[in-house]
Scaffold this motif. Structure first.
Motif, PDB file in Angstrom:
ATOM      1  N   VAL A   1       0.725  -1.078  -0.179  1.00 41.70           N
ATOM      2  CA  VAL A   1       0.388  -0.105  -0.242  1.00 41.70           C
ATOM      3  C   VAL A   1       0.603   1.309   0.226  1.00 41.70           C
ATOM      4  CG1 VAL A   1      -2.027  -1.340   1.313  1.00 41.70           C
ATOM      5  CG2 VAL A   1      -0.083  -0.088   2.433  1.00 41.70           C
ATOM      6  N   ASN A   2       0.070   2.230  -0.080  1.00 37.71           N
ATOM      7  CA  ASN A   2       0.874   3.506  -0.489  1.00 37.71           C
ATOM      8  C   ASN A   2       1.579   4.127   1.390  1.00 37.71           C
ATOM      9  OD1 ASN A   2       0.893   6.392   0.309  1.00 37.71           O
ATOM     10  ND2 ASN A   2       0.834   6.062  -2.070  1.00 37.71           N
ATOM     11  N   SER A   3       2.210   4.516   1.701  1.00 39.18           N
ATOM     12  CA  SER A   3       2.723   4.969   2.837  1.00 39.18           C
ATOM     13  C   SER A   3       2.040   6.051   3.809  1.00 39.18           C
ATOM     14  CB  SER A   3       4.054   5.216   3.035  1.00 39.18           C
ATOM     15  OG  SER A   3       4.392   6.341   1.848  1.00 39.18           O
ATOM     16  N   ASN A   4       1.471   6.948   2.722  1.00 41.68           N
ATOM     17  CA  ASN A   4       0.539   7.568   3.395  1.00 41.68           C
ATOM     18  C   ASN A   4      -0.638   6.632   3.545  1.00 41.68           C
ATOM     19  OD1 ASN A   4       1.976   9.734   2.884  1.00 41.68           O
ATOM     20  ND2 ASN A   4       0.880  10.321   0.926  1.00 41.68           N
ATOM     21  N   THR A   5      -0.917   5.664   3.584  1.00 43.16           N
ATOM     22  CA  THR A   5      -2.206   4.676   4.295  1.00 43.16           C
ATOM     23  C   THR A   5      -1.880   4.154   5.792  1.00 43.16           C
ATOM     24  OG1 THR A   5      -2.682   4.868   1.921  1.00 43.16           O
ATOM     25  CG2 THR A   5      -3.780   3.161   3.468  1.00 43.16           C
ATOM     26  N   VAL A   6      -1.220   3.713   5.121  1.00 43.71           N
ATOM     27  CA  VAL A   6       0.662   2.743   6.244  1.00 43.71           C
ATOM     28  C   VAL A   6      -0.111   4.298   7.583  1.00 43.71           C
ATOM     29  CG1 VAL A   6       2.202   2.438   7.589  1.00 43.71           C
ATOM     30  CG2 VAL A   6       1.200   1.420   5.358  1.00 43.71           C
ATOM     31  N   GLN A   7       0.659   5.776   7.449  1.00 40.15           N
ATOM     32  CA  GLN A   7       0.249   6.917   8.370  1.00 40.15           C
ATOM     33  C   GLN A   7      -0.706   7.183   8.855  1.00 40.15           C
ATOM     34  OE1 GLN A   7       3.744   8.191   8.912  1.00 40.15           O
ATOM     35  NE2 GLN A   7       2.540   8.757  10.752  1.00 40.15           N
ATOM     36  N   LYS A   8      -1.673   6.390   7.670  1.00 44.18           N
ATOM     37  CA  LYS A   8      -3.150   7.591   8.686  1.00 44.18           C
ATOM     38  C   LYS A   8      -3.748   5.730   8.925  1.00 44.18           C
ATOM     39  CE  LYS A   8      -7.436   8.595   6.931  1.00 44.18           C
ATOM     40  NZ  LYS A   8      -8.561   8.481   5.904  1.00 44.18           N
ATOM     41  N   ALA A   9      -3.239   5.060   9.487  1.00 44.99           N
ATOM     42  CA  ALA A   9      -3.253   4.424  10.205  1.00 44.99           C
ATOM     43  C   ALA A   9      -2.535   4.481  11.290  1.00 44.99           C
ATOM     44  CB  ALA A   9      -3.440   2.502  10.284  1.00 44.99           C
ATOM     45  N   LEU A  10      -1.181   4.071  11.240  1.00 44.31           N
ATOM     46  CA  LEU A  10      -0.373   4.221  12.705  1.00 44.31           C
ATOM     47  C   LEU A  10      -0.771   6.191  13.633  1.00 44.31           C
ATOM     48  CD1 LEU A  10       2.550   3.812  11.072  1.00 44.31           C
ATOM     49  CD2 LEU A  10       2.004   2.224  12.987  1.00 44.31           C
ATOM     50  N   LYS A  11      -1.525   7.102  12.456  1.00 48.09           N
ATOM     51  CA  LYS A  11      -2.039   7.822  13.218  1.00 48.09           C
ATOM     52  C   LYS A  11      -2.903   7.565  14.596  1.00 48.09           C
ATOM     53  CE  LYS A  11      -3.830  12.742  11.760  1.00 48.09           C
ATOM     54  NZ  LYS A  11      -4.685  13.099  12.167  1.00 48.09           N
ATOM     55  N   VAL A  12      -4.127   7.447  13.605  1.00 53.26           N
ATOM     56  CA  VAL A  12      -4.456   7.067  14.998  1.00 53.26           C
ATOM     57  C   VAL A  12      -4.796   5.949  16.075  1.00 53.26           C
ATOM     58  CG1 VAL A  12      -7.488   5.353  14.415  1.00 53.26           C
ATOM     59  CG2 VAL A  12      -6.841   7.053  12.792  1.00 53.26           C
ATOM     60  N   MET A  13      -3.973   4.865  16.443  1.00 57.29           N
ATOM     61  CA  MET A  13      -3.283   4.497  16.716  1.00 57.29           C
ATOM     62  C   MET A  13      -2.859   5.296  17.776  1.00 57.29           C
ATOM     63  SD  MET A  13      -2.485   0.369  15.142  1.00 57.29           S
ATOM     64  CE  MET A  13      -1.835  -0.173  16.397  1.00 57.29           C
ATOM     65  N   ILE A  14      -2.139   6.026  17.346  1.00 55.41           N
ATOM     66  CA  ILE A  14      -0.965   6.829  18.124  1.00 55.41           C
ATOM     67  C   ILE A  14      -1.843   8.194  19.223  1.00 55.41           C
ATOM     68  CG2 ILE A  14       0.425   9.083  18.417  1.00 55.41           C
ATOM     69  CD1 ILE A  14       1.847   7.741  15.823  1.00 55.41           C
ATOM     70  N   GLU A  15      -3.433   8.071  18.732  1.00 57.45           N
ATOM     71  CA  GLU A  15      -4.335   9.267  19.328  1.00 57.45           C
ATOM     72  C   GLU A  15      -4.758   8.519  20.544  1.00 57.45           C
ATOM     73  OE1 GLU A  15      -6.588  10.814  16.179  1.00 57.45           O
ATOM     74  OE2 GLU A  15      -5.363  11.850  14.962  1.00 57.45           O
ATOM     75  N   GLU A  16      -4.974   7.253  19.974  1.00 48.91           N
ATOM     76  CA  GLU A  16      -5.372   5.565  20.636  1.00 48.91           C
ATOM     77  C   GLU A  16      -4.300   5.423  22.047  1.00 48.91           C
ATOM     78  OE1 GLU A  16      -7.534   2.983  17.972  1.00 48.91           O
ATOM     79  OE2 GLU A  16      -8.705   3.915  18.468  1.00 48.91           O
ATOM     80  N   GLY A  17      -3.799   6.132  21.694  1.00 46.24           N
ATOM     81  CA  GLY A  17      -2.024   5.500  22.900  1.00 46.24           C
ATOM     82  C   GLY A  17      -1.700   4.054  22.906  1.00 46.24           C
TER      83      GLY A  17
END
Length: 124
Positions: A44-60
């Motif tokens: 997948v595109n790295s931006n898609t991975v980054q979006k998933a990680l962003k949500v997980m970072i926000e959730e702690g």
């Protein structure tokens, strides 16, 4: 990884990473692969991975250490809560489907108990 068409890919990647964390493939406090590496592995595109990680970072669930990368939280309670959420979502879906079949709670409980017993037999 095969993606389901009607679910956003970043959410599927998030679910994939959560599973890796819950099963301790990525242990508490452990580093997860880089965005670039995950994008390559998951095709997948790295931006898609980054979006998933962003949500997980926000959730702690994941923390970022500047210059070092992304790491699984060391807080076991967060991971346990994540596991409980997944279990509840799974049970909610099954419960709703079984009620649509006009099964009452006792029938659902009995069926699940029998299901678990059968699974135990198959794994012996």
């Amino acid at each position: 990884m095969e993606y389901i068409e009607n679910i956003p890919i970043y959410l599927q990647i998030k679910e994939y990473l959560e599973e890796k964390i819950i099963t301790e493939t990525y242990p508490l406090g452990g580093q997860i692969p880089s965005v670039r590496q995950l994008a390559f592995e998951l095709a997948v595109n790295s931006n898609t991975v980054q979006k998933a990680l962003k949500v997980m970072i926000e959730e702690g669930v994941i923390i970022t250490l500047r210059g070092k990368g992304n790491f699984v939280t060391e807080n076991a309670a967060i991971v346990e809560r994540l596991k409980e959420e997944i279990v509840n979502e799974t049970f909610d879906s099954a419960y709703d489907k079984l009620h649509l079949l006009k099964m009452n709670n006792q029938e659902i409980t009995d069926s699940f108990s029998n299901y678990v017993k059968q699974k135990e037999k198959n794994h012996e």
